[in-house]
Design an enzyme around this catalytic site. Sequence first.
Site, PDB file in Angstrom:
ATOM      1  N   ARG A  10       0.860  -1.332  -0.063  1.00 30.68           N
ATOM      2  CA  ARG A  10       0.020   0.083   0.059  1.00 30.68           C
ATOM      3  C   ARG A  10       0.772   1.183  -0.066  1.00 30.68           C
ATOM      4  NH1 ARG A  10      -5.362  -0.406   1.044  1.00 30.68           N
ATOM      5  NH2 ARG A  10      -5.402  -2.701   0.822  1.00 30.68           N
ATOM      6  N   HIS A  24      13.569  -2.240  -1.171  1.00 28.72           N
ATOM      7  CA  HIS A  24      12.963  -2.345  -2.705  1.00 28.72           C
ATOM      8  C   HIS A  24      14.114  -3.211  -3.450  1.00 28.72           C
ATOM      9  CE1 HIS A  24      10.821  -1.381  -6.414  1.00 28.72           C
ATOM     10  NE2 HIS A  24      12.130  -1.317  -7.002  1.00 28.72           N
TER      11      HIS A  24
HETATM   12  C1  GRF Z   1      10.900  -7.787  -1.137  1.00 23.68           C
HETATM   13  O1  GRF Z   1      11.569  -8.201  -2.287  1.00 23.68           O
HETATM   14  C2  GRF Z   1      10.935  -6.307  -0.905  1.00 23.68           C
HETATM   15  O2  GRF Z   1      12.121  -5.939  -1.386  1.00 23.68           O
HETATM   16  C3  GRF Z   1       9.693  -5.763  -1.607  1.00 23.68           C
HETATM   17  O3  GRF Z   1       8.864  -6.775  -1.613  1.00 23.68           O
HETATM   18  C4  GRF Z   1       9.488  -8.221  -1.300  1.00 23.68           C
HETATM   19  C5  GRF Z   1       8.817  -8.660   0.015  1.00 23.68           C
HETATM   20  O4  GRF Z   1       9.180 -10.012   0.162  1.00 23.68           O
HETATM   21  N1  GRF Z   1       9.387  -4.576  -1.029  1.00 23.68           N
HETATM   22  P1  GRF Z   1       8.947 -10.565   1.588  1.00 23.68           P
HETATM   23  O5  GRF Z   1       7.513 -10.507   1.711  1.00 23.68           O
HETATM   24  O6  GRF Z   1       9.890 -10.040   2.685  1.00 23.68           O
HETATM   25  O7  GRF Z   1       9.179 -11.950   1.615  1.00 23.68           O
END
Ligand code: GRF
Length: 212
Positions: free
Chosen positions: A101, A119
Site C-alpha cells: 500500500r 526495494h
Molecule cells: C521484497 O523483495 C521487498 O524488497 C519488496 O517486497 C518483497 C517482500 O518479500 N518490497 P517478503 O514478503 O519480505 O518475502
Amino acid sequence: MGSRGGTGPIRPSIAVFCSGNGSNFEALVRANRRGRFPGRITVMVTDNPNAFAIERAKRLGVPVLFVDPSAFASKEEYERALLKELRLWKVDWILLAGFMRILSPVFVRRYRHRILNIHPSLLPAFKGRSGIKDAFEYGVKVTGVTIHFVDEEVDHGPIVLQGCVKIREGEDLASLEERIHRLEHRLYPEAVNLVLTRKWRIEKGRRWVLLS
Ligand code: GRF
C-alpha cells in the site's frame, strides 16, 4: 542542511509492515533477537488476512495487528485507524517489508524520517512492484537492493544502503530472485542498525549522510 538522526529513544519500538510472504520480516526479527540492531520489533502490521507473514509472526511469537482496509470508507480513515493503533503500541519506527500500500503524505509526515522501505532493485532504476523481473527482462548486468527512507513519492526517499548483485551468464529469473532476497535479508538489519545507532542528517531532502 536537513534532519539529524540518532537522537530518538534508545530502545525504540519498531513495527514491521507486510502484505505477503514476510521473509524480510522474519529476517528482521531474527536479527533483532541476535542483537544486530537496538530496540524491539513489537508488532507486525498487515493489511492482508491471508498473508503468510501472519504464520511467521505466530511462529516467532510476534503480535499481529491486522487493520482491514475494506472496513473503512476511505484511505484517510484507514490510515487514521492505523495511526491510532500505532500510538497504542507506542511505535517509534516503521519498517516496510513488502507492504503493498502507498502511504499518504499525511501518514508519511506523521512518521517523518521514521519509516524505511526495502526495494529489490538499485533505485532509482526499476521502481514499482516487479523490480527484480523488470531489471532481469531489461537485461541489466548488475542489479541489487535498496533500503531507503519513505517520503511522499513512491520508491523515492533518501537512500540508506544499497547492495548489488551481478547477473550471471545464463541465470534464470528464479535464481536471481533467490539471490536478491538473500541479500535483502542481510542488508535490511544492517540498514536499520545504521539509522538507529549512528548520527546522520538528510541534505536537501535527498542525501542521507552519516556524521559519525
Ligand atoms: C521484497 O523483495 C521487498 O524488497 C519488496 O517486497 C518483497 C517482500 O518479500 N518490497 P517478503 O514478503 O519480505 O518475502
